[in-house]
Every structure is written in structure tokens, then in C-alpha cells.
Design a protein around this motif. Structure first.
Motif, PDB file in Angstrom:
ATOM      1  N   UNK B  18       0.868  -1.244   0.078  1.00  0.00           N
ATOM      2  CA  UNK B  18      -0.020  -0.098  -0.014  1.00  0.00           C
ATOM      3  C   UNK B  18       0.959   0.930   0.113  1.00  0.00           C
ATOM      4  N   UNK B  19       2.182   1.319   0.746  1.00  0.00           N
ATOM      5  CA  UNK B  19       2.943   2.322   0.907  1.00  0.00           C
ATOM      6  C   UNK B  19       3.540   2.507  -0.432  1.00  0.00           C
ATOM      7  N   UNK B  37      -7.215  -4.624   3.676  1.00  0.00           N
ATOM      8  CA  UNK B  37      -7.032  -5.885   4.554  1.00  0.00           C
ATOM      9  C   UNK B  37      -8.197  -6.626   5.107  1.00  0.00           C
ATOM     10  N   UNK B  38      -9.417  -5.814   5.262  1.00  0.00           N
ATOM     11  CA  UNK B  38     -10.560  -6.570   5.557  1.00  0.00           C
ATOM     12  C   UNK B  38     -10.699  -7.455   4.372  1.00  0.00           C
ATOM     13  N   UNK B  39     -10.618  -7.375   3.037  1.00  0.00           N
ATOM     14  CA  UNK B  39     -10.970  -8.022   1.942  1.00  0.00           C
ATOM     15  C   UNK B  39     -10.193  -9.187   1.732  1.00  0.00           C
ATOM     16  N   UNK B  40      -8.895  -8.913   2.058  1.00  0.00           N
ATOM     17  CA  UNK B  40      -7.916 -10.183   1.795  1.00  0.00           C
ATOM     18  C   UNK B  40      -8.093 -11.056   2.990  1.00  0.00           C
ATOM     19  N   UNK B  54      -8.430  -7.935  -4.692  1.00  0.00           N
ATOM     20  CA  UNK B  54      -8.731  -7.331  -3.290  1.00  0.00           C
ATOM     21  C   UNK B  54      -8.006  -5.929  -3.424  1.00  0.00           C
ATOM     22  N   UNK B  55      -6.932  -5.718  -3.603  1.00  0.00           N
ATOM     23  CA  UNK B  55      -6.186  -4.615  -3.764  1.00  0.00           C
ATOM     24  C   UNK B  55      -6.883  -3.739  -4.649  1.00  0.00           C
ATOM     25  N   UNK B  60      -7.740   1.255  -5.364  1.00  0.00           N
ATOM     26  CA  UNK B  60      -7.984   1.985  -6.780  1.00  0.00           C
ATOM     27  C   UNK B  60      -9.462   2.826  -6.583  1.00  0.00           C
ATOM     28  N   UNK B  61      -9.437   4.058  -7.075  1.00  0.00           N
ATOM     29  CA  UNK B  61     -10.530   4.482  -6.910  1.00  0.00           C
ATOM     30  C   UNK B  61     -10.918   5.419  -8.432  1.00  0.00           C
ATOM     31  N   UNK B  62      -9.854   5.008  -9.532  1.00  0.00           N
ATOM     32  CA  UNK B  62     -10.204   5.777 -10.764  1.00  0.00           C
ATOM     33  C   UNK B  62      -9.652   4.781 -11.879  1.00  0.00           C
TER      34      UNK B  62
END
Lengths: 291, 376
Positions: B18-19, B37-40, B54-55, B60-62
């Protein structure tokens, strides 16, 4: 449902074919109760996903079509004013004088008209489709944000109405404007691409079982070739299905180059595109898939 | 929800991922990482494809994020099968607080000083400054112009919206009328009325940042920044490629915004392919609705490296979609200017208003034209 594979199987049973990413997306949306935010070109199956989900879950599909200027009274609830007035008159005629009682009766649940959002909260289970959220204004987004985080609505006269089982929410956007990050952050984001040949063919075969295998294959090949052209509006899966259906209605078991050109209007909706498509060698495309 | 459970090492790898995404420019905020993390957690964390999806679904938002995501995912979790489409060569890492002022403006300033006529400095210079060509300003004047620019706001001409608001005349508003009746216990009352409101139209700004526009790019972008603070304004830069900078422009502080824009735009001072980029804009944004009924302002000198015929065709297309197309050319004010640049000549027939853009006064006039004043 235990995993993405099961979700996929359930969706495919309804005739909606999903790829890996979408299967995971739907599974997470169902398991974690997050809204699913769908973006992609028109006609790639964003709206169809919601109806497929509804069918797979055996839940009603509640649809909210967004438009500019949509507000809470169109999306959430409204009071049925004529009935309230009628009630008032009837009470007067019956000689009711207790004004407090009358007032209380006026704001009864039976005078409340549930619009799609409230209906989705009250129907359990349900699939809520918020279609083309990018067309609504950003005030409406903020309002939706609040609703989606709490799954409850406060009607001042009635109190808070809460969904015991939150609806499965699918939001779609055509990207005519940027939807606010705060809303997207609460959703799973899925980008819909055009499907590849095999998947698209499978979709056409599934949706139109009456169409001959050869016709479906040829039409899919032609659409894929058209998409590779430089068009104003590349055709989506919806157009592929339309075209195959149109050709089938004409009684064609297979497509010839002339027939393809003659029926191009069911796929291409711009004059410029139709002109550009004429440059495409239909016969060659058909030849590669024809044999 | 199950938060951070399981093996720490695995979570550390996810957080590191994520970083890395954040470093690559994806807005993977804490909230999104938590969702990741919840999704994984509910998926099978051992499976590469599940972690990938999951990531992608949570971080992502776009659409623009997806390409970066592919790249970072490949570098964090190894190659494996090529995930989807080919990823273009990695763009240079984002520079922060370095490029903006020193880079973009430094260049223009150097050019500006060279071109500047030996003008005497005036005490009350605002009025003079308003009419001076941006290309001929020195550093101090530039600073002053910036401050003046910051006051400019761009609002589109109004159009009728679907919303209604209480008004003295108009249709009867059943809500308020009945409420009034209820308040009187059902006795007749005067009908309340409402009328449709007016809203400003969306404004879309296309700013040319190619080499030939270098003396003006900084001032025009700052103007754009001031303008972009009206809701619904969209900003793109055009040069050798199309870059959407609306988000970068949203910093309130102009200097921060300029730095962000400088970092986001990869093609400062390149050539111009107006026709192609206009088509890219229309295909990806305009036709879907961004240009529909909007006021589209092109800020460019019309120097076209590509095919003017393509530009003409795309301008016609834009003209059909947009409410008004305004072309601002900073070179128009030059004595003896004629729209001879092939691109400009090709574009003009599809332009509703052709205005100057070389000075503060010109930009003020541009703002007026956008607002609907009829002086083309």
C-alpha cells in the motif's frame, strides 16, 4: 456464498458471465456489505450486473436513475399530501376535535411514499441499483454517502428507519464527471473492460441461444474488429447482442459483407463511425472466422 | 470486521504494498488500506490473484490508478502471469516542491526577462499591468500579476436547472402549500409557488503547455487555478499528451497547486498535437457528457504540428457537443496578428468566440465572455 467461485456460478446461472475480478468484487460486496462502484464504457454490462445479482440472490431489484437536480424527495421519501388532506377533511366531517391526535395521524407511515432508496432499506433482502451517479449533483452524492454509511434514514416526523439487512448496492458511473472521493472510498471500485473474443462470444451465445453458432461467432468477430477501429463510440457488448439479434430477425444464418454493411445501424450510432467502418474489410474479417 | 489478524509478516507485506502504491501516486488512504486488509481476510490470502483483485477493488478509485496499480503490484509481488494489458514505461517518480517554481516558472521567467522591453517601473502599476503582455513581465511584475489573477473567478453562463426553489411566481409547490394548509388545520390558504433555479454551466478549460506557449503557460495555469475553484470546472493540459489536472488544481494554495500540476504534467514545452489530443479529450470525456452543454475554453496559440484537417474535424465535433466554444489565443494581441497558423485557421470556423489572452485585462474579458457577455 463461500467464495468468488460460487458467486460466479450463481451469476452464470442467470446468464451473466463474469471474469475473475468481477467475481471477487461481487463476493466482497456480498460478504462485507460494501457498495460496488462500477465504471466503464456504455454497454459493457454495468447495469446488467445489478439485475443479474438480483436474480442470483432472488431479491427484488430497486433502481434509482440519477439525473441532474435529483433530491431527497425523489430518491428517498415523500409525504402523500393529497391523502393527508383528504384524511384531514374526513376527520373534520366525522367531528374529530382532538388536534394532537389528528396531527399524529397525519404523519403516519401510511401517508409516506417510499421512493427507491427508502424502499431498498425496507425490502430485505434487495439489490439497490444507483444508476449513473455521475449525472446527479454533488450535493446528492453527499446525501448518498450518509445513507450508505448508516443504512438508515431519519424522517423528522416519524423517527429513524433502519435496514436490518442492508441492501446490496451497485452504483454505476459513465465518468462524465469525477465522483467524489469520499463516496468512492466507501465502495469497491471495479472498472469494466470490453470482453475478449471468447468471453464475448460466450455472452452472446448465452443471451441469444436461438442464434446460430456461426452467426454469433461472425458478429462477435466483426464487433471486435470494429472496436479496434478508431471510432467515436466503440460498440459495447449490448450492441453485439443487438446486432446478432437483428441479423437473426432477418433470418440470416450467417453474415455476408453486404448484410453486415446494411445492418451496421444497429451497432454504430454516428454517421462518422459508419463512414469509417466502411473502410473496414468485412469480407476479410469474416473470412478469418468464417471457415 | 476482522482487522489485522493472522501472520504479521503477511500484513506487513500488504502494508508495504500500500505504501508503494501511495508513492506511485495512487490515493491509498488509511481507510482504503483498512478495506484492503478486510478484503484479503475474507478471501484466500495465499492466492496471488485474490490479493491482486482485493487490492485493485479497494485501493484504486479511478481508471488512471489501474495502470499504476499493475506496475506496483508486479514489482511488489513479483512478475507471475502478466496481469492484463501491457504497462507503458514507468513515468518518472513524482517530484514534490522542487519542480514547480524552480522549473516551470524559472524557464518562463528567463525568457520573459530577455524579451522584456526596458519599461520604467511605475508606482501604481496595477492599471498598467493589466494591459501588459505576460511574455514581457519581469519577476516582480509576475508576482503582482499572480496576486491579481487569484481574484479572478470563472463562472459559466447560467442555464435552467431541474431544481426548484421557492419563488413568488411559478408553478404551485404542493409541499409547501399543503404544509401551510396543515398549519391552518385544513383551511384554505394562498398557494405557495416555486420556480426553477439557474445554475452556472460547467466550464472546461484546455490549457496548451507546449513549447510555443511557454511565456504564457504559467500565467494561464494560474488563471486556470483561480477559475477552477468554481465547482464543476474541469482542467486539462494539452501538449504532446492530454493530462487531466482538475484534481491537482484543487489545492487552495496556488503555489501548491502549481507544484502538483508541474509534477502531473509530463509534457511541458513539447510539441502540440491539438487535433489528436482534442480527439482524446472528446473520446474519453467530452462525448460522455463533460463537454455536453458546457462552456469549453481552449487556451492555445493554435500552433499545430499534426494534421490541421483532423483538428478541424474534432473542433466541429466539439462545437456540436458544447454550449459554447471559446478560443483564447495570447498571440492574438500582437500587432498584425492574423490567424495564419494552420491549426488556428482550421479551428476558427467552429469557435463561438475568439479572444485575446495575453494580459490580465484580456483574461478578465475572457471571464466575462465565459459568463455570457457578448463580446467575441
Amino acid at each position: 456464498m463461500d467464495g468468488p467461485e460460487q458467486v460466479r456460478a450463481r451469476l452464470e446461472a442467470t446468464g451473466y458471465l463474469v471474469d475473475d475480478g468481477l467475481a471477487v468484487a461481487c463476493f466482497l460486496a456480498l460478504r462485507l456489505g460494501w457498495p460496488l462502484f462500477c465504471e466503464g464504457d456504455a454497454g459493457v454490462g454495468k447495469t446488467a450486473l445489478a439485475s443479474a445479482l438480483a436474480e442470483a440472490l432472488d431479491a427484488p431489484l430497486i433502481r434509482l436513475q440519477c439525473h441532474e437536480g435529483i433530491d431527497a424527495s425523489q430518491a428517498l421519501y415523500d409525504w402523500d399530501f393529497p391523502r393527508q388532506l383528504l384524511h384531514l377533511r374526513a376527520a373534520e366531517a366525522a367531528g374529530v376535535t382532538d388536534s394532537d391526535l389528528l396531527e399524529g395521524q397525519l404523519y403516519d407511515r401510511r401517508f409516506l411514499i417510499a421512493r427507491p432508496l427508502l424502499r431498498a432499506l425496507e425490502t430485505q433482502p434487495s439489490v439497490l441499483l444507483v444508476d449513473e451517479i455521475d449525472r446527479a449533483d454533488d450535493e446528492f452524492e453527499a446525501f448518498l454517502l450518509e445513507l450508505l454509511s448508516e443504512y438508515s434514514v431519519t424522517v423528522p416526523e416519524l423517527g429513524t428507519l433502519r435496514a436490518e439487512v442492508p441492501p446490496v448496492v451497485v452504483l454505476t458511473s459513465n465518468r462524465t464527471r469525477e465522483v467524489h472521493d469520499a463516496l468512492k472510498r466507501r465502495c469497491l471500485y471495479h472498472w469494466f473492460d470490453h470482453p475478449d473474443f471468447a468471453r464475448e462470444l460466450a455472452i452472446v451465445r448465452r443471451r441469444l441461444p436461438q442464434v446460430s453458432a456461426r452467426l454469433a461467432e461472425q458478429v462477435t468477430a466483426l464487433v471486435q474488429a470494429l472496436r479496434a477501429q478508431d471510432l467515436l463510440k466503440p460498440p459495447g457488448v449490448a450492441e453485439t447482442i443487438d446486432w446478432a439479434e437483428a441479423l437473426d430477425t432477418l433470418g440470416a444464418g450467417e453474415v455476408s459483407a453486404e448484410l453486415a454493411v446494411a445492418t451496421l445501424g444497429s451497432v454504430l450510432k454516428y454517421r462518422e463511425d459508419a463512414e469509417r467502418a466502411r473502410g473496414l474489410d468485412f469480407a476479410a474479417v469474416l473470412a478469418t472466422r468464417g471457415a | 470486521m476482522a482487522g489485522v489478524t493472522g501472520v504479521f509478516a503477511a500484513d506487513a507485506a500488504l502494508l508495504g504494498f500500500a505504501r508503494a502504491l501511495r508513492a506511485a501516486g495512487v490515493d491509498a488512504s488509511a481507510e482504503r488500506v483498512h478495506a484492503f486488509l478486510c478484503a484479503v481476510d475474507v478471501l484466500r490470502p495465499g492466492l496471488r490473484a485474490d490479493v491482486y483483485w482485493a487490492g485493485r477493488l479497494t485501493l484504486c478509485g479511478d481508471r488512471d490508478d489501474l495502470e499504476r496499480y499493475e506496475r506496483v503490484f508486479a514489482s511488489c509481488f513479483g512478475g507471475g502471469e502478466p496481469a492484463g494489458h501491457a504497462v507503458p514505461a514507468a513515468p518518472a517518480p513524482r517530484l514534490r516542491l522542487l519542480v514547480g517554481d524552480a522549473g516551470a516558472e524559472g524557464r518562463t521567467r528567463a525568457r520573459g526577462e530577455r524579451d522584456a522591453p526596458p519599461a520604467p517601473s511605475l508606482a501604481s502599476s496595477t492599471e498598467v499591468l493589466r494591459h501588459r503582455d505576460f511574455a514581457g513581465l519581469d519577476a516582480v511584475e509576475r508576482e503582482q500579476v499572480r496576486r491579481l489573477l487569484a481574484a479572478l473567478a470563472l463562472r459559466g453562463a447560467v442555464r435552467r436547472s431541474a431544481r426548484r426553489r421557492p419563488a413568488r411566481r411559478g408553478e404551485v409547490d404542493p409541499h409547501r402549500t399543503v404544509r401551510e394548509l396543515l398549519r391552518r388545520g385544513g383551511e384554505p390558504a394562498l398557494p405557495r409557488r416555486h420556480a426553477r433555479t439557474n445554475r452556472p454551466r460547467r466550464v472546461v478549460l484546455l490549457v496548451d503547455v507546449s513549447g510555443s506557449m511557454a511565456p504564457y503557460a504559467d500565467a494561464l495555469l494560474r488563471f486556470t487555478h483561480a477559475a477552477a475553484h468554481t465547482r464543476g470546472t474541469e482542467v486539462f493540459t494539452i501538449g504532446t499528451r492530454l493530462t487531466r489536472v482538475t484534481r491537482e488544481m484543487s489545492h487552495r494554495d496556488p503555489d501548491l497547486a502549481m507544484t502538483a500540476v508541474a509534477a502531473a504534467v509530463p509534457d511541458w514545452r513539447g510539441g502540440t498535437r491539438l487535433g489528436e489530443l482534442l480527439r482524446a479529450f472528446l473520446d474519453r470525456w467530452g462525448q460522455r457528457g463533460m463537454a455536453r452543454g458546457a462552456i469549453v475554453v481552449v487556451l492555445s496559440d493554435g500552433w499545430e504540428r499534426g494534421d490541421p484537417e483532423l483538428l478541424a474535424a474534432q473542433m466541429r465535433r466539439l462545437h456540436r457537443l458544447a454550449h459554447r466554444v471559446i478560443w483564447t489565443n495570447p498571440r492574438k494581441a500582437r500587432p498584425g496578428y492574423a490567424p495564419l497558423a494552420a491549426g488556428m485557421a482550421a479551428a476558427l470556423p467552429s469557435v463561438d468566440a475568439f479572444v485575446e489572452g495575453h494580459s490580465l485585462a484580456a483574461l478578465e474579458r475572457l471571464a466575462a465572455v465565459v459568463r455570457g457577455a457578448d463580446d467575441a
